[in-house]
Design a protein around this motif. Sequence first.
Motif, PDB file in Angstrom:
ATOM      1  N   THR A  88       0.830  -1.205   0.000  1.00  0.00           N
ATOM      2  CA  THR A  88       0.000   0.000   0.000  1.00  0.00           C
ATOM      3  C   THR A  88       0.862   1.252   0.000  1.00  0.00           C
ATOM      4  O   THR A  88       0.628   2.195  -0.770  1.00  0.00           O
ATOM      5  N   LEU A  89       1.871   1.274   0.860  1.00  0.00           N
ATOM      6  CA  LEU A  89       2.748   2.444   0.948  1.00  0.00           C
ATOM      7  C   LEU A  89       3.550   2.652  -0.328  1.00  0.00           C
ATOM      8  O   LEU A  89       3.797   3.793  -0.724  1.00  0.00           O
ATOM      9  N   ASP A  90       3.953   1.571  -0.980  1.00  0.00           N
ATOM     10  CA  ASP A  90       4.657   1.712  -2.263  1.00  0.00           C
ATOM     11  C   ASP A  90       3.797   2.468  -3.267  1.00  0.00           C
ATOM     12  O   ASP A  90       4.278   3.338  -3.998  1.00  0.00           O
ATOM     13  N   GLY A  91       2.510   2.139  -3.297  1.00  0.00           N
ATOM     14  CA  GLY A  91       1.596   2.847  -4.193  1.00  0.00           C
ATOM     15  C   GLY A  91       1.451   4.313  -3.822  1.00  0.00           C
ATOM     16  O   GLY A  91       1.423   5.187  -4.690  1.00  0.00           O
ATOM     17  N   ILE A  92       1.386   4.584  -2.513  1.00  0.00           N
ATOM     18  CA  ILE A  92       1.260   5.971  -2.043  1.00  0.00           C
ATOM     19  C   ILE A  92       2.519   6.761  -2.400  1.00  0.00           C
ATOM     20  O   ILE A  92       2.433   7.891  -2.883  1.00  0.00           O
ATOM     21  N   VAL A  93       3.682   6.180  -2.165  1.00  0.00           N
ATOM     22  CA  VAL A  93       4.945   6.874  -2.453  1.00  0.00           C
ATOM     23  C   VAL A  93       5.073   7.147  -3.953  1.00  0.00           C
ATOM     24  O   VAL A  93       5.458   8.242  -4.364  1.00  0.00           O
ATOM     25  N   ALA A  94       4.739   6.161  -4.775  1.00  0.00           N
ATOM     26  CA  ALA A  94       4.810   6.358  -6.230  1.00  0.00           C
ATOM     27  C   ALA A  94       3.853   7.464  -6.667  1.00  0.00           C
ATOM     28  O   ALA A  94       4.221   8.360  -7.433  1.00  0.00           O
ATOM     29  N   ALA A  95       2.616   7.413  -6.154  1.00  0.00           N
ATOM     30  CA  ALA A  95       1.625   8.432  -6.522  1.00  0.00           C
ATOM     31  C   ALA A  95       2.043   9.807  -6.007  1.00  0.00           C
ATOM     32  O   ALA A  95       1.783  10.819  -6.655  1.00  0.00           O
ATOM     33  N   HIS A  96       2.686   9.856  -4.871  1.00  0.00           N
ATOM     34  CA  HIS A  96       3.165  11.104  -4.278  1.00  0.00           C
ATOM     35  C   HIS A  96       4.319  11.696  -5.101  1.00  0.00           C
ATOM     36  O   HIS A  96       4.438  12.912  -5.225  1.00  0.00           O
ATOM     37  N   THR A  97       5.140  10.847  -5.672  1.00  0.00           N
ATOM     38  CA  THR A  97       6.325  11.283  -6.402  1.00  0.00           C
ATOM     39  C   THR A  97       5.979  11.920  -7.740  1.00  0.00           C
ATOM     40  O   THR A  97       6.591  12.910  -8.147  1.00  0.00           O
ATOM     41  N   ARG A  98       4.997  11.381  -8.427  1.00  0.00           N
ATOM     42  CA  ARG A  98       4.680  11.849  -9.792  1.00  0.00           C
ATOM     43  C   ARG A  98       4.360  13.346  -9.861  1.00  0.00           C
ATOM     44  O   ARG A  98       4.965  14.059 -10.681  1.00  0.00           O
ATOM     45  N   PRO A  99       3.439  13.882  -9.065  1.00  0.00           N
ATOM     46  CA  PRO A  99       3.165  15.324  -9.193  1.00  0.00           C
ATOM     47  C   PRO A  99       4.339  16.189  -8.746  1.00  0.00           C
ATOM     48  O   PRO A  99       4.521  17.306  -9.244  1.00  0.00           O
ATOM     49  N   ARG A 100       5.150  15.685  -7.845  1.00  0.00           N
ATOM     50  CA  ARG A 100       6.318  16.452  -7.428  1.00  0.00           C
ATOM     51  C   ARG A 100       7.332  16.541  -8.560  1.00  0.00           C
ATOM     52  O   ARG A 100       7.996  17.558  -8.730  1.00  0.00           O
TER      53      ARG A 100
END
Length: 198
Positions: A88-100
Amino acid sequence: MTTAPPITDTAIAARQSLAHGPLGAALLPIERAHRGLTSWRDVHEQLADIRPLIDGDTAGLFLGAPAMAYVLHLAAADSDRYAGALDTLDGIVAAHTRPRLVAAHERIDQGRYAAFAEYDLFRGLTGLGALLLRRQPEGHELRGVLEYLVRLTEPIAGPNGEQLPGWWVGHSPANKTVAQGGHANAGLAHGITVILGA
């Protein structure tokens, strides 16, 4: 696993910081559990109380969901311990990284000064890249971070048209106040050399 909106409650932030609070303090019991000196149940109870996890622009390797992913990664080692939470956290981190990444490239395209929080180890894309390297080494987000970090080393035309290092920041070294003309930091936490250390 739940995430919280950006930081408004400093108590929530303190619980999720690797620098202080129970998330950072959990690193010792994790190491002790790996050595058989304490139980994994004790570790789990300590980590279970750290929620909801902060996500958004304030989150990074040292705070919030990415910090929890790092801690659970260390706890898991080569086991399947915390596999569901880590997925779950891997998905959150990946999704968090893209807009940044999108925001960082837009900033470069516009020739604006960087900020430590864009690229540093604690809050920025270098810290997220270090986590992605360990958790998702084949992912598109890690590739995106590496491409961004290479681009960060290229000179940009500053607001007045002068050539500046890509990592030039417009705020002072010690805080967020505007520094006349900005500066180029070479430190290991917030400067360009963090890229080499990550």
